[in-house]
Motif scaffolding. Structure first.
Motif: not given
Length: 835
Positions: A59-61, A232-233, A247-250, A267-271
């Motif tokens: 699971x990530x934010x 997101x999972x 997500x960086x590309x999007x 966008x940053x993705x953090x567990x």
């Protein structure tokens, strides 16, 4: 095994013969082991215990990241969320939710109206979390669409409270703000995903959230309105780096397509687990290090006791050695005794730890956050099998640690001298060993004391911060008006006007007002704006400000100073020209050296004009307001946060349904709670109240986390100081007793008792001064770990690094003097005769 059993029984008999020694040792160890057990319970909860979601490690934010804002973790707008969800391939599910203080509704249909907290979540959110309801199901995709069926998920608590846990709840109707919602599921009791401002009683489909417009019309098109948390999972086999690349590309593509809103945005993705423990990591590791030092000091203290006791048992051990006991056998028996002491100390430590984790301070180690789901304090701390295993291990380890050196020392004897019963005439063999123990205790204590001093001074500075308002004798009452009954904004404004007018006439009330964004509530609203007469700023450099509506008497009720111009008047209503009041922080940033009164600005949030279907257009001319006053800064986000630019709007011109009524009183503010309830009921019998609290209580609550850290570290430092003082006292007392014959000879030969006293003090204080020097250097290095936790105090604060060592030196001098003064009472004849 039989030998171990006999050693264990022998150790019990030895401790029973010396109850004073056993009690002192067990209590010392209980303090060190208990503190470590309590903090390990916290470590276990924060770092080791898995989150209560299936396969939570995937699971990530997803956070918005805009460097210009100064924040790298921002909520996401609905259009950006839907675009990311549509274009991503690395995730099994992407869901979103919305929860805030104003997500409240009135639940009617029972004995009395009840205000409930709600949250809105997408159907995909519950699939991402893999939630299995106790009854029914979660949302369907077709229900999470504009115009979908009005359905609701209810919490386990509401199910028990409102429906008595009846299985027939499915399909029943809930009346929320005058509208009927069908219950389709009951969430499990351990589902605690959202915690801000409290766990919600009901969940609505995301696109049916009435707080963002009926059918979510506005949110569906407002790309600049960021208010969603996104989770997101990851798919099986997908790494975090792969997902981040996607997500960086999007985000880059969205910035090209929508430059007005997404330029510079990524966008940053953090567990999820990292996000939850991140704010706690430094504080928990700091406390872990602190209790580790306390345990080391306790071990050094007990080691000193065992060394002294070993000397007293020299004759006994020599007799056993002369009768054939090997050195290994003696060491084994002595280690068994010390490990038994460790286990007894561990048992007492568990009892102490249970008491510590039940203290109110431990409940404040984590606070709910608007966009970080599942705060750790949602579940109470408890001692589980992992904690018990830790305590057992640390008890055995400490028993070995403090017992090994004394055991080896006591087993290495001069049998001839010991059997004669002779005592040494010096300070005892190898006095540096005991001095090293004292030195280490003093050094470790000083590290803790200086750390506690830094945090204590920081807390005092924080408590002395001027919040910009006067919290004494002010009552705050949260209200959320029924969306159906008060759909007309003028009616909502009229309700608050009547309510504040009536409350202002209550005896004991100095002023009554209402505010949309209460200071220190954790709830802020921001928008960009335009200053009339200035050129259009670049897309990524638009000025931003906080904003909120207030009634005319708000500034007087909270004692907020007027710097220039005027405050709002009752005539500043819908018929009058738009006006605004700004704070000093906004003047400093956007009108430095100027008087902003009379100038005009327009807030983007008011300039957005929505049509029936499609993106909004911006009309700053219609949103133009004249600045009529400047007020002092108020710390809205927290006492440690510097004031940000803020614009106040008259509530009659920008009505809000969710407001906090503030009452400035001349006496005990909480006593007026029932008066407020009665007055609200007279205006609207169906209107429930939310929280009723005092403003000074809110200020105190905002200091909960720094107080928690300081309270614990000061407690551990005090324990360390006490242990070090006791250890030093014991060392000097032991040295005096061992050197009794030497002292008698010195006095008999003409030495003055005062000179001998100075000699004993010098010997006692020598390791103390060395320990203070070493401890100061270690504290200077360790204080860097505190830099992120201090306010108004540097890590090299001269007061802490001067006053604390002096204080420790005075305590050490007293601990040396009390036992050393026994030399003044030594009779040289008796001392020589005793040998």
């Amino acid at each position: 095994m039989n030998t171990l059993y006999h050693d264990f029984r022998y150790a019990l008999r030895q401790l029973a013969r010396n109850p004073g020694f056993a009690a002192a040792t067990v209590l010392t160890l209980a303090l060190g082991i208990g503190a470590n057990t309590a903090i390990f319970t916290l470590v276990n909860r924060v770092f080791l215990k898995p989150l209560p979601f299936p396969a939570a490690e995937r699971l990530t934010l997803l956070w918005g990241d805009n460097p210009r804002s100064g924040w790298d973790q921002l909520p996401v707008s609905f259009p950006n969320y839907t675009d990311i969800r549509a274009q991503s391939t690395r995730f099994e599910e992407i869901g979103a939710w919305s929860s805030s203080r104003d997500r409240r509704m009135g639940l009617s249909g029972g004995d009395a109206p009840e205000e409930i907290q709600y949250a809105a979540g997408s159907a995909s959110l519950f699939r991402a979390l893999r939630v299995e309801p106790d009854l029914g199901r979660t949302f369907l995709d077709e229900e999470d669409q504009p115009g979908g069926e009005p359905v609701v998920l209810i919490s386990h608590g509401l199910w028990q409270r409102r429906f008595g846990g009846a299985a027939q709840v499915l399909g029943r109707s809930l009346t929320l703000d005058g509208e009927a919602y069908q219950v389709v599921g009951v969430l499990p009791s351990d589902f605690k995903f959202v915690s801000y401002p409290r766990s919600p009683d009901v969940w609505l489909p995301l696109q049916a959230d009435p707080a963002t417009g009926r059918g979510n019309r506005s949110a569906r098109y407002a790309r600049g309105a960021s208010y969603l948390g996104v989770l997101a999972r990851l798919k099986n086999g997908v790494t975090l780096d792969q997902a981040r690349t996607e997500v960086a590309r999007i985000a880059g593509g969205l910035a090209e397509r929508y430059p007005d809103f997404n330029t510079g945005w990524s966008v940053r993705l953090v567990p999820l687990h990292d996000q939850i423990i991140g704010p706690l990591r430094t504080a928990v590791l700091l406390l872990t290090g602190a209790v580790g030092l306390v345990l080391l000091i306790a071990c050094a203290n007990v080691a000193g006791l065992l060394l002294a006791r070993g000397t007293a048992r020299e004759r006994e051990l020599s007799i056993r050695a002369a009768m054939g006991a090997s050195r290994r056998r003696l060491v084994t028996q002595l280690l068994t005794e010390s490990m038994l002491l460790g286990l007894l100390g561990g048992g007492a430590g568990i009892a102490l730890a249970v008491g510590m984790i039940s203290l109110p301070a431990f409940s404040t180690f984590s606070h709910p956050d608007l966009f970080v789901p599942y705060h750790l304090a949602a579940d109470p701390l408890s001692i589980d099998l992992r904690v018990l295993a830790f305590t057992l291990g640390i008890s055995l380890l400490t028993g070995t640690l403090f017992g090994l050196v004394p055991a080896l020392r006591s087993s290495r004897l001069d049998l001839q001298q010991a059997l004669k019963g002779s005592h040494d005439t010096g300070s005892g063999p190898r006095p540096w060993g005991r001095q090293l123990l004292v030195l280490s205790q003093v050094a470790l204590s000083l590290v803790l004391l200086i750390g506690a001093g830094l945090l204590g001074r920081s807390l005092l500075r924080l408590e002395g911060v001027d919040p910009g308002f006067l919290p004494d004798h002010v009552l705050a009452v949260d209200l959320t008006l029924n969306r159906t009954k008060y759909a007309d904004p003028d009616r909502a404004a009229g309700f608050y006007q009547q309510l504040t007018e009536r409350l202002a006439k209550v005896p004991g009330v100095r002023a009554a007002a209402a505010v949309e964004q209460m200071p220190l509530s954790g709830q802020i609203a921001t928008t960009d704006f335009r200053i009339e007469g200035r050129p259009e700023p670049p897309v990524n450099q638009k000025p931003e400000t906080q904003y909120g509506s207030v009634t005319p008497d708000y500034f007087r009720a909270l004692g907020i100073r007027l710097i220039g111009g005027r405050t709002f008047l009752p005539t500043d209503d819908q018929r009058a020209a738009g006006v605004a009041i700004v704070n000093q922080a906004m003047v400093r940033r956007y009108w430095p050296g100027e008087n902003p009164v009379g100038k005009r600005l327009g807030l983007s949030v008011e300039a957005l004009v929505f049509g029936p279907d499609g993106p909004p257009r911006i009309d700053f001319q219609a949103a133009s307001r004249e600045i009529v006053g400047v007020v002092a800064d108020v710390r809205g986000s927290g006492l440690a946060e510097e004031p940000e630019p803020e614009v106040y709007l008259p509530s009659a011109q920008r009505p809000a349904r969710d407001m906090t009524v503030t009452l400035a009183t001349t006496g005990d503010a909480p006593m007026l709670g029932e008066t407020v309830r009665r007055t609200v009921s007279e205006l609207d019998p169906d209107q429930p109240l939310s929280a009723i609290r005092s403003l000074d209580g809110m200020v105190s609550q905002s200091l909960g986390e720094p107080r928690f850290r300081t309270f614990l570290l000061v407690g551990f430092a005090t324990a360390a100081l006490s242990l070090a003082a006791v250890g030093l006292y014991g060392m000097v007392a032991y040295a005096v007793s061992r050197r009794r014959r030497e002292i008698g000879i010195r006095i008999a030969l003409g030495a003055r008792p005062s000179a001998v006293l100075r000699l004993m003090l010098t010997d006692g204080l020598r390791p103390v001064l060395a320990g203070i020097l070493i401890g100061a250097v270690a504290a200077l290095a360790a204080s860097r770990l505190l830099s992120g936790l201090l306010y108004g105090v540097t890590t090299t604060d001269p007061v802490s690094f001067v006053v604390v060592p002096i204080f420790l030196a005075l305590i050490a001098a007293l601990a040396c003097y009390l036992p050393a003064r026994r030399v003044l009472r030594i009779d040289p004849v008796e001392a020589l005769r005793s040998e």
